[in-house]
Design an enzyme around this catalytic site. Structure first.
Site, mmCIF file in Angstrom:
data_model
loop_
_atom_site.group_PDB
_atom_site.id
_atom_site.type_symbol
_atom_site.label_atom_id
_atom_site.label_comp_id
_atom_site.label_asym_id
_atom_site.label_seq_id
_atom_site.Cartn_x
_atom_site.Cartn_y
_atom_site.Cartn_z
ATOM 1 N N GLU A 60 0.833 -1.202 0.000
ATOM 2 C CA GLU A 60 0.000 0.000 0.000
ATOM 3 C C GLU A 60 0.871 1.257 0.000
ATOM 4 O O GLU A 60 1.957 1.283 0.568
ATOM 5 C CB GLU A 60 -0.922 0.003 1.219
ATOM 6 C CG GLU A 60 -2.011 -1.059 1.158
ATOM 7 C CD GLU A 60 -2.933 -1.011 2.356
ATOM 8 O OE1 GLU A 60 -2.699 -0.164 3.257
ATOM 9 O OE2 GLU A 60 -3.882 -1.813 2.407
ATOM 10 N N HIS A 151 -5.885 10.375 -26.488
ATOM 11 C CA HIS A 151 -6.003 9.468 -27.633
ATOM 12 C C HIS A 151 -7.199 9.822 -28.503
ATOM 13 O O HIS A 151 -7.146 9.691 -29.728
ATOM 14 C CB HIS A 151 -6.103 8.023 -27.138
ATOM 15 C CG HIS A 151 -6.128 7.015 -28.232
ATOM 16 N ND1 HIS A 151 -5.062 6.834 -29.096
ATOM 17 C CD2 HIS A 151 -7.085 6.134 -28.625
ATOM 18 C CE1 HIS A 151 -5.365 5.883 -29.967
ATOM 19 N NE2 HIS A 151 -6.576 5.449 -29.708
ATOM 20 N N ASP A 190 -3.660 5.763 -39.770
ATOM 21 C CA ASP A 190 -4.991 5.165 -39.885
ATOM 22 C C ASP A 190 -6.006 6.274 -40.141
ATOM 23 O O ASP A 190 -5.706 7.462 -40.019
ATOM 24 C CB ASP A 190 -5.361 4.348 -38.636
ATOM 25 C CG ASP A 190 -5.191 5.125 -37.347
ATOM 26 O OD1 ASP A 190 -5.488 6.343 -37.343
ATOM 27 O OD2 ASP A 190 -4.767 4.538 -36.344
ATOM 28 N N LYS A 214 -6.028 1.007 -42.578
ATOM 29 C CA LYS A 214 -5.607 -0.081 -41.691
ATOM 30 C C LYS A 214 -6.815 -0.703 -41.035
ATOM 31 O O LYS A 214 -7.740 -0.008 -40.631
ATOM 32 C CB LYS A 214 -4.662 0.477 -40.614
ATOM 33 C CG LYS A 214 -4.220 -0.525 -39.555
ATOM 34 C CD LYS A 214 -3.615 0.181 -38.356
ATOM 35 C CE LYS A 214 -4.679 0.937 -37.561
ATOM 36 N NZ LYS A 214 -4.121 1.547 -36.338
ATOM 37 N N ARG A 216 -7.550 -3.285 -37.818
ATOM 38 C CA ARG A 216 -6.940 -3.964 -36.672
ATOM 39 C C ARG A 216 -7.660 -5.284 -36.429
ATOM 40 O O ARG A 216 -8.867 -5.328 -36.210
ATOM 41 C CB ARG A 216 -7.026 -3.079 -35.425
ATOM 42 C CG ARG A 216 -6.223 -3.603 -34.250
ATOM 43 C CD ARG A 216 -6.263 -2.621 -33.091
ATOM 44 N NE ARG A 216 -5.614 -1.358 -33.407
ATOM 45 C CZ ARG A 216 -4.306 -1.157 -33.330
ATOM 46 N NH1 ARG A 216 -3.505 -2.149 -32.977
ATOM 47 N NH2 ARG A 216 -3.791 0.015 -33.624
ATOM 48 N N ALA A 246 4.587 -0.375 -31.763
ATOM 49 C CA ALA A 246 5.139 0.102 -33.040
ATOM 50 C C ALA A 246 4.758 -0.776 -34.222
ATOM 51 O O ALA A 246 5.345 -0.648 -35.296
ATOM 52 C CB ALA A 246 6.662 0.259 -32.964
ATOM 53 N N GLY A 247 3.779 -1.649 -34.051
ATOM 54 C CA GLY A 247 3.334 -2.485 -35.157
ATOM 55 C C GLY A 247 2.740 -1.671 -36.288
ATOM 56 O O GLY A 247 3.056 -1.880 -37.463
ATOM 57 N N THR A 248 1.876 -0.720 -35.944
ATOM 58 C CA THR A 248 1.248 0.128 -36.957
ATOM 59 C C THR A 248 2.287 0.936 -37.722
ATOM 60 O O THR A 248 2.270 0.993 -38.960
ATOM 61 C CB THR A 248 0.236 1.076 -36.292
ATOM 62 O OG1 THR A 248 -0.816 0.307 -35.708
ATOM 63 C CG2 THR A 248 -0.356 2.045 -37.296
#
EC number: 2.7.6.1
Length: 333
Positions: A60, A151, A190, A214, A216, A246-248
């Site tokens: 905690e 985002h 995208d 793209k 997903r 970092a795939g995209t």
């Protein structure tokens, strides 16, 4: 002229000295990114407030503000990055401690907003965690939120308190301009990022825009299908809000090079860098990977193509403007 207009340093420091004596404006840092907090404090010409932080044997967390903040305008800097649950809980406890210490105004400064990608239901029986986090921050006692590059813009509406939204793009754009790159084309990775990329391109002398179509297949797995726009013989600048695995971006770079791009740069505000991001980004697909310091990047995650820019002055200026009841949005016009 810098992307951020600045009040004269000597005037600001003298004013802050008087304000600090009255505990009016106080700055505190969580443990997730103390170096960024120190940079913000230097910009404002003030010190980080003293705070005791320790963990009990059962894990905690204990927080104690170690000076009077009664009646103060308090700013708590804590990006909710990895480990996201620990850092979020620390922020909530900091907010609660300040509320119980009778702070007049508590602003949660979130350079990175954890759980932001869970902003809607994409399947049955899912949680909208981004809204839950907003409820927790508000319920803990924050009266304002200052966030950077959420985002999705609608997250601002998840709060029932004022939410000021900042962008990391000014420092990235200034850096790209200093490199004097030619034949630029800004690329959205995208369809959902088109508005961000279009605004980015406008600031780069109305550079042309391209879009990667793209789809997903699952979380952290992306399939690149098609390119809309012309990149042949051009310098492509991929723009996103964050780099996670970092795939995209890596698949996007392969597509851009296959379509004739001369060089590929990757730009993002938030360097999440989950595995296997470093291997993908350092494998020769990019001339340069440009990020900011909203999230600390460990030394073992550095690689030759990586450039980290500071957003501390942007955050510091926004804090000052909120305190002075001036416009924050005008910083990004």
């Amino acid at each position: 002229m810098s992307a951020v207009s600045r009040i004269a340093t000597l005037t600001r420091q003298s004013m802050l000295s008087a304000l600090s004596d009255n505990n009016r404006l106080r700055l505190f840092s969580g443990s997730s990114n103390p170096s960024l907090s120190q940079e913000v404090a230097r910009y404002l010409g003030m010190d980080i407030g003293p705070m005791l932080r320790k963990r009990f044997a059962d894990g905690e967390l204990y927080i104690q503000i170690q000076e009077s903040i009664r009646g103060g305008d308090v700013y708590l800097i804590q990006p909710c990055c990895h480990p996201v649950n620990d850092n979020l809980m620390e922020l909530l406890i900091m907010i609660d401690a300040c509320r119980r210490a009778s702070a007049r105004q508590i602003t949660a400064v979130l350079p990175y907003y954890g759980y932001a990608r869970a902003d809607r239901k994409t399947a049955g029986r899912e949680s909208i965690s981004a809204k839950l986090v907003a409820n927790l921050i508000t319920g803990a006692g924050a009266q304002r939120v200052l966030a950077m590059d959420l985002h999705s813009a609608q997250i601002q509406g998840y709060f029932d308190i004022p939410c000021d939204h900042m962008y990391g793009s000014p420092v990235i754009i200034d850096y790209l301009k200093s490199k004097q790159l030619t034949d630029l084309v800004v690329v959205s990775p995208d369809v959902g990022g088109v508005a961000r990329a279009r605004a980015f391109a406008k600031k780069l002398n109305d550079a042309p825009l391209a879009i990667i179509d793209k789809r997903r297949q699952s979380h952290n797995v992306a399939e690149v299908l098609n390119l809309i726009g012309d990149v042949d013989g051009k310098t492509a600048v991929l723009v996103d809000d964050m780099i996670d695995t970092a795939g995209t971006l890596s698949e996007g770079s392969r597509l851009l090079r296959a379509q004739g791009a001369r060089q590929v740069y990757a730009c993002a505000t938030h360097a999440v860098f989950s595995e296997p991001a470093i291997n993908r980004l350092s494998g020769g697909l990019f001339e340069e990977v440009i990020v900011t310091n909203t999230i600390p990047v460990p030394d073992d995650h550095h690689f030759p193509q990586l450039t980290i820019l500071s957003v501390a002055n942007l955050i510091g200026e926004a804090i000052w403007r909120i305190h002075e009841e001036s416009s924050v949005s005008s910083m990004f016009r």
